[in-house]
Design an enzyme around this catalytic site. Structure first.
Site, PDB file in Angstrom:
ATOM      1  N   GLU A  10       0.144  -1.861   0.088  1.00 25.79           N
ATOM      2  CA  GLU A  10      -0.079  -0.250   0.145  1.00 25.79           C
ATOM      3  C   GLU A  10       1.204   0.917   0.063  1.00 25.79           C
ATOM      4  OE1 GLU A  10      -3.608  -1.263   2.622  1.00 25.79           O
ATOM      5  OE2 GLU A  10      -2.152  -0.745   3.700  1.00 25.79           O
ATOM      6  N   CYS A  11       1.087   2.623  -0.602  1.00 26.99           N
ATOM      7  CA  CYS A  11       1.061   4.023  -1.159  1.00 26.99           C
ATOM      8  C   CYS A  11       2.944   3.535  -0.796  1.00 26.99           C
ATOM      9  CB  CYS A  11       0.220   4.424  -0.013  1.00 26.99           C
ATOM     10  SG  CYS A  11       0.765   6.231  -0.305  1.00 26.99           S
ATOM     11  N   GLY A  12       3.277   3.982   0.165  1.00 25.73           N
ATOM     12  CA  GLY A  12       4.968   3.727   0.597  1.00 25.73           C
ATOM     13  C   GLY A  12       5.826   2.285   0.043  1.00 25.73           C
ATOM     14  N   THR A  47      -0.740  -1.059  -4.712  1.00 26.09           N
ATOM     15  CA  THR A  47      -1.840   0.213  -4.924  1.00 26.09           C
ATOM     16  C   THR A  47      -1.494   1.126  -3.920  1.00 26.09           C
ATOM     17  OG1 THR A  47      -4.305   0.248  -4.416  1.00 26.09           O
ATOM     18  CG2 THR A  47      -2.826  -0.998  -3.197  1.00 26.09           C
TER      19      THR A  47
END
Length: 461
Positions: free
Chosen positions: A336-338, A438
């Site tokens: 997720e993200c990072g 994502t």
């Protein structure tokens, strides 16, 4: 089940809610009171500070990502009649997604029949502060505003002027006034306060916040508001029945690594708990230099600020190569993200370009302003290992990074963004083998099948 509880809200974002809420929680904890912290909305950084102040995990209460009945259930499950529940709101009291105020702090206060303390930034204002508090008190009479804290007052005369106007024209007690404070104790970066795990002197900052609360706030008065007997209690028996733990059957417990270090620390406690309840053995790991990844059956890389640790992450070539080899071999990896940034080919910063794991065929760069900020609504349109095609997901994204270039097959992007930015051209969710990366963060209570899919991919029952 009568749970003493209180929400700290404000007229707008940036009014000082986090510092004040942190100070109140830390002061009460210091005095021997048991405090259960909550954060309204999809925030990790504020929740980290509240966790430090209370010496126990902070839970998020979010009625967009999680159905309201389950939000109430989560509040009930993690509250204790012998403890005081302290909730920090987000943005302004009535700020929501539409003209009805959906997902606002006010709606959460009504859902939990919780008294509200308003924090008013008094910078360059006097009587107008009273007018705004009066407007809030009449805007929705079902929201129980019980007190006001003045913040950033310029001196005794300023404080007395604002205090007298509120008490005369509004009739709500002022429960403290805090002068302008140095920002050195709580430096800001990106979308809020610096994440506590990055903060070597976080403990000292929390202690300073407690001192401010003890000196300037009526802590006994605030505690009386939270424990007021005239407020109905939360119906805990019925509410807690809504989210019984979903235990996996007896059998093998796959080892799922959760990356938790100063670069990656953005996880909802419920997400980790959901993996355990689904049958996994959760192993905390790091990707920073000196850390060695153990044998795992799956890997969860959450959000954080890998850009501030890009050099260190790049230097741990063994970890990068092992993660890439795992991805190629089909190990389930959820990022997720990072985590997406770490799985990319490289992170480009003004200080240089730093190679990452090379799983996602993309280069990541940073922007001066948020590239994605807010709730997301995602439709799963492509094959991936975690979600059936057609699934609708609700989540959020908070990132200053963007995909500078993407050299993969567009068909490898499994998410279509109905709301939010995603990776590129309204798409998100890179999927290959058993990897899904994502920008959207999900909450396990609002996405209950996620953990079971993850554990099944990792070899669980």
């Amino acid at each position: 089940m009568v749970v003493p509880r209180i929400i700290f809200s404000a007229l707008r974002g940036g009014s000082g809610k986090t510092i004040i809420t942190t100070g109140v929680i830390a002061a009460w904890t210091k005095s021997g009171r048991s405090v259960t912290p909550f954060k309204k909305g999809p925030d990790y950084i504020d929740a980290g500070w509240l966790t430090l102040a209370a010496l126990r995990p902070c839970r998020n209460l979010d009625t967009f990502m999680v159905p309201p009945n389950l939000v109430k259930s989560a509040f009930c499950r993690h509250s204790d009649p012998s403890s005081i529940a302290v909730i920090e709101g987000n943005r302004g009291l009535f700020d929501g997604m539409d003209t009805e105020g959906s997902t606002s702090t006010a709606e959460l206060a009504k859902l939990l029949t919780c008294p509200v303390i308003m924090i008013a930034d008094c910078t360059k204002s006097t009587r107008t502060v009273a007018a705004m508090i009066l407007g809030c008190s009449h805007f929705d009479p079902h929201v129980d505003i019980r007190g006001v804290i003045l913040n950033r007052v310029a001196g005794t005369r300023h404080e007395n002027n604002v205090r007298a106007n509120i008490e005369r024209h509004v009739g709500i007690p002022v429960m403290g006034a805090i002068p302008n404070l140095s920002r050195e104790d709580f430096p800001e970066r990106h979308m809020g306060l610096v994440p506590a795990p990055e903060h070597e002197w976080a403990g000292a900052a929390v202690s300073r916040a407690a001192e401010v609360a003890e000196k300037y706030l009526d802590l006994n008065g605030l505690f009386s508001v939270a424990g007021s007997p005239i407020l109905p209690g939360v119906s805990g028996h019925d509410a807690c029945e809504n989210i019984p733990p979903r235990k996996s059957g007896a059998g093998r417990r796959p080892r799922i690594g959760v990356v938790r270090d100063s670069a990656f620390q953005f996880y909802y406690p419920e997400n980790i708990e959901a993996l355990t309840e689904a049958g996994a053995e959760v192993v905390i790991v790091s990707l920073l230099p000196g850390a060695v990844l153990p044998d795992l059956d799956g890997l969860y890389i959450g959000g954080g600020f890998p850009e501030t640790h890009a050099r260190e992450l790049s230097e741990n070539a063994d970890a990068r190569e092992k993660v890439r080899a795992w991805a190629e071999a089909g190990l389930p990896i959820y990022a997720e993200c990072g985590g997406l940034m770490y799985l990319s080919r490289e992170i480009r910063l003004p200080s240089g370009t730093y190679p990452m794991a090379g799983v996602v065929p993309a280069s990541i760069s940073l922007c001066e302003k948020p590239a994605g900020h807010g709730y997301t609504m995602v439709r799963v349109t492509g094959q991936n290992p975690f979600y059936p095609v057609g699934t609708e997901l609700r989540g959020h994204e908070f990132h200053y990074s963007k995909v500078e270039s993407f050299e993969g097959d567009p068909a490898s992007l499994a998410f279509s963004m109905n709301r939010g930015k995603g990776m590129i051209k309204g798409m998100d969710g890179f999927s290959a083998n058993n990897v899904l990366a994502t920008y959207t963060h999900i909450h396990a209570l609002g996405t209950p099948d996620w953990a079971h899919a993850f554990v099944a991919l990792a070899g669980g029952n």
